[in-house]
Design an enzyme around this catalytic site. Sequence first.
Site, PDB file in Angstrom:
ATOM      1  N   HIS A 160      -3.553   6.467 -91.062  1.00 60.91           N
ATOM      2  CA  HIS A 160      -3.901   7.876 -90.816  1.00 60.91           C
ATOM      3  C   HIS A 160      -2.725   8.680 -90.254  1.00 60.91           C
ATOM      4  O   HIS A 160      -2.821   9.897 -90.148  1.00 60.91           O
ATOM      5  CB  HIS A 160      -5.063   7.985 -89.827  1.00 60.91           C
ATOM      6  CG  HIS A 160      -6.362   7.455 -90.348  1.00 60.91           C
ATOM      7  ND1 HIS A 160      -6.981   7.973 -91.469  1.00 60.91           N
ATOM      8  CD2 HIS A 160      -7.162   6.448 -89.905  1.00 60.91           C
ATOM      9  CE1 HIS A 160      -8.116   7.312 -91.688  1.00 60.91           C
ATOM     10  NE2 HIS A 160      -8.243   6.377 -90.761  1.00 60.91           N
ATOM     11  N   ASP A 196      -8.621  -0.018 -97.073  1.00 56.89           N
ATOM     12  CA  ASP A 196      -9.405   0.292 -95.879  1.00 56.89           C
ATOM     13  C   ASP A 196     -10.584   1.192 -96.281  1.00 56.89           C
ATOM     14  O   ASP A 196     -10.502   1.960 -97.244  1.00 56.89           O
ATOM     15  CB  ASP A 196      -8.512   1.003 -94.853  1.00 56.89           C
ATOM     16  CG  ASP A 196      -9.192   1.221 -93.515  1.00 56.89           C
ATOM     17  OD1 ASP A 196      -8.922   0.436 -92.592  1.00 56.89           O
ATOM     18  OD2 ASP A 196     -10.001   2.173 -93.394  1.00 56.89           O
ATOM     19  N   ASP A 285     -12.881  -2.914 -92.813  1.00 54.51           N
ATOM     20  CA  ASP A 285     -14.055  -2.142 -92.383  1.00 54.51           C
ATOM     21  C   ASP A 285     -14.962  -1.764 -93.554  1.00 54.51           C
ATOM     22  O   ASP A 285     -15.949  -1.053 -93.374  1.00 54.51           O
ATOM     23  CB  ASP A 285     -13.668  -0.907 -91.543  1.00 54.51           C
ATOM     24  CG  ASP A 285     -12.434  -0.188 -92.036  1.00 54.51           C
ATOM     25  OD1 ASP A 285     -11.959  -0.486 -93.151  1.00 54.51           O
ATOM     26  OD2 ASP A 285     -11.935   0.701 -91.299  1.00 54.51           O
TER      27      ASP A 285
END
Length: 343
Positions: A160, A196, A285
């Site tokens: 990010h 992800d 995740d």
Amino acid sequence: MIVFYSEEHRLQSGRSELNDGQLVPCYEKPARADIVRDRLDTIGFDPVQAPEPHGLAPLERVHDAGYLAFLQTAWTEWVEEHGDWDALPLNWVAPGMHRRVVPRSIDGRLGYYSFDAGTPITAGTWRAATSAADSALSGADRLRAGDRSAFALCRPPGHHAGKAFYGGYCFLNNAAIAAQSLRDGGAARVAVLDVDYHHGNGTQEILWERGDALFVSLHADPVEEFPYFSGHADETGAGAGEGANLNLPLPWGTDWAAYAETLDVAAGRIRAFAPDALVVSLGADTYGGDPISRFRLLSEDFLRMGAAIAGIGLPTLFVMEGGYAVDDLGVNVANVLTGFEDA
Ligand code: 6XA
Ligand code: ZN
């Protein structure tokens, strides 16, 4: 496959993040790296290796100098202003406001350089983040030396983080830093595959105008998931990078069957780009048991994911990103790596 891991990851141990309207204990915590390291040890991987320090230069290839300077002093400035508590931003720019002047106060600069209130800066943030970048860079060094694969067990994660912003638990973009290092080491083209659950908005921003670096991401659709303002399918890059960005958003509830089909699309695009190396932003995740995510992958699906990535047929550096079902994180991450190795 060699695994790079630094004990300094422990220095990033935030007390709380703002989540669903409450200050809650940080999901991104040291136990995440510990359980992955322990699992790899249990199943017979060679002992983890400490990364080589690489200094500031490879970070400056990706991040703005002013942003790196901010990260290095933010904690000290925060403590002088507010005392010894996690530094979290509270204000951001909105349309019609201006960000041409960098605020002098630390609170203003936290908002200037961030995009969420889930990413505390602590006393050890800079050292932990640079240790993670060093792991990614050491992994890139192994690929440059001819290894087929390597795993950088990075904490804090990175996808990010943009040229000049942090958020989503990320400060330095470990995957982009490694990709740039591979380019600087002679790779003509590199690809980053981001598996992800969340869109890697930082990696996308860094590589947006780059024709020498392909970014491909499978992630939860931003119409319903963080980071909300990045990750749509029509974001394809600009300038020399037009067409070198492929977003593959998927709905909440996605299971392996749908995920696998989309991963095939991603693999096809990467092969067509014909890069010399692949960097995988490896978040686990997407797991059904993840406490903050809504895909439905099972632990055994991660073996299949690793095999599918091996099928792309490139020297591959895995870089750890998210994954918060801590008890199962070691198995899930190790499954990707063994699925890759055994393919
Ligand atoms: C909002 C969710 C942060 C997601 C961090 C992550 N607090 N990114 O796992 O990949
Ligand atoms: Zn994530």
